[in-house]
Design a protein around this motif. Structure first.
Motif, short mmCIF file in Angstrom:
data_model
loop_
_atom_site.label_atom_id
_atom_site.label_comp_id
_atom_site.label_asym_id
_atom_site.label_seq_id
_atom_site.Cartn_x
_atom_site.Cartn_y
_atom_site.Cartn_z
N TRP A 24 0.83 -1.21 0.00
CA TRP A 24 0.00 0.00 0.00
C TRP A 24 0.86 1.25 0.00
N ILE A 25 1.97 1.22 0.71
CA ILE A 25 2.87 2.38 0.75
C ILE A 25 3.43 2.65 -0.63
N LEU A 26 3.84 1.58 -1.35
CA LEU A 26 4.37 1.75 -2.70
C LEU A 26 3.31 2.32 -3.64
N LEU A 27 2.07 1.84 -3.53
CA LEU A 27 1.00 2.34 -4.38
C LEU A 27 0.74 3.81 -4.13
N VAL A 28 0.75 4.21 -2.88
CA VAL A 28 0.52 5.62 -2.54
C VAL A 28 1.64 6.50 -3.08
N LEU A 29 2.89 6.05 -2.89
CA LEU A 29 4.02 6.84 -3.38
C LEU A 29 4.01 6.97 -4.89
N PHE A 30 3.60 5.91 -5.59
CA PHE A 30 3.54 5.96 -7.05
C PHE A 30 2.50 6.98 -7.53
N SER A 31 1.39 7.09 -6.79
CA SER A 31 0.31 7.98 -7.22
C SER A 31 0.50 9.42 -6.78
N LEU A 32 1.46 9.69 -5.89
CA LEU A 32 1.64 11.05 -5.37
C LEU A 32 1.89 12.09 -6.46
N PRO A 33 2.80 11.84 -7.44
CA PRO A 33 3.03 12.88 -8.46
C PRO A 33 1.78 13.24 -9.24
N VAL A 34 0.98 12.23 -9.59
CA VAL A 34 -0.24 12.51 -10.35
C VAL A 34 -1.24 13.29 -9.50
N MET A 35 -1.41 12.87 -8.24
CA MET A 35 -2.32 13.57 -7.34
C MET A 35 -1.88 15.01 -7.14
N ALA A 36 -0.58 15.19 -7.02
CA ALA A 36 -0.05 16.54 -6.80
C ALA A 36 -0.30 17.43 -8.00
N ALA A 37 -0.02 16.89 -9.18
CA ALA A 37 -0.21 17.69 -10.39
C ALA A 37 -1.66 18.11 -10.54
N TRP A 38 -2.57 17.19 -10.30
CA TRP A 38 -3.99 17.52 -10.41
C TRP A 38 -4.38 18.56 -9.36
N TRP A 39 -3.91 18.40 -8.15
CA TRP A 39 -4.26 19.35 -7.09
C TRP A 39 -3.79 20.75 -7.43
#
Length: 216
Positions: A24-39
């Motif tokens: 779960w930690i790896l999945l969250v870290l992988f999605s952080l850049p996309v979430m950040a860009a959208w935010w």
């Protein structure tokens, strides 16, 4: 109970959620850049520059997946997953790569170079109708991915993009999770796409950097 039996018992008694925690930690870290860009894209005031997007957001995003049955020039299936983890500049052409399309190919190449170190996380993709020869275009622009799309799939894809836009060729941006998320008019200047790419890359870096500080 010997040491081996004790270790086995310890593993057996470990709750399932704890064993899954690293995944779960790896999945969250992988999605952080996309979430950040959208935010930051939806909340540009959160960045010091305060810039706004020059392209048009695709809402909802369009996942470039197996629904569109993309093919390589040799007829083999084109797997969009090979682009996951990167930002991708996309040119979608409805009539083949004529002058306007070739001009966008040049623009995509220059945009990728212009983002500096960010070019290592930027790919290029040309999507054209099936039945067209793209060998010369691929040779002229090394490193660019080429995918062929059927007429029905092309019509379906175009229907999901903001518009109307009657241009034969237009540029799009695909996020690292394989979603088409930004579209440009056929006559949009390359500097608009460049500014948006710089914004997205900066937003991604800032979020990852902040997440790193928060976990020290």
């Amino acid at each position: 109970m010997n040491a081996v039996q004790a270790d086995q018992a310890s593993v057996t008694q470990t709750p399932g959620w704890r064993r899954m925690m690293p995944l779960w930690i790896l999945l969250v870290l992988f999605s952080l850049p996309v979430m950040a860009a959208w935010w930051f894209y939806l909340n540009p005031d959160q960045l010091p520059t305060g810039r706004k997007n020059l392209g048009e957001l695709i809402e909802p995003v369009v996942a470039l997946d197996e629904r569109f049955a993309l093919r390589q020039a040799d007829g083999a299936a084109f797997d969009p997953a090979q682009l996951h983890g990167k930002w991708t500049l996309v040119t979608l052409s409805s009539t083949g790569c004529a002058d306007a399309c070739r001009g966008q190919m040049v623009d995509m190449r220059q945009i990728r170079l212009a983002v500096g170190e960010g070019r290592y996380v930027v790919e290029r993709l040309l999507i054209v109708p099936q039945g067209l020869s793209v060998d010369a275009t691929a040779e002229e622009f090394p490193g660019m991915h080429v995918a062929l799309i059927g007429p029905e799939a092309l019509q379906s894809l175009q229907a999901q993009l903001p518009g109307p836009d009657s241009a034969d060729s237009r540029m799009l941006i695909m996020d690292p999770m394989g979603n088409l998320m930004m579209a440009y008019a056929g006559d949009a200047p390359a500097k608009h796409v460049l500014r948006d790419m710089e914004f997205l890359l900066k937003a991604s870096r800032n979020w990852v950097k902040g997440a790193g500080y928060g976990h020290r």
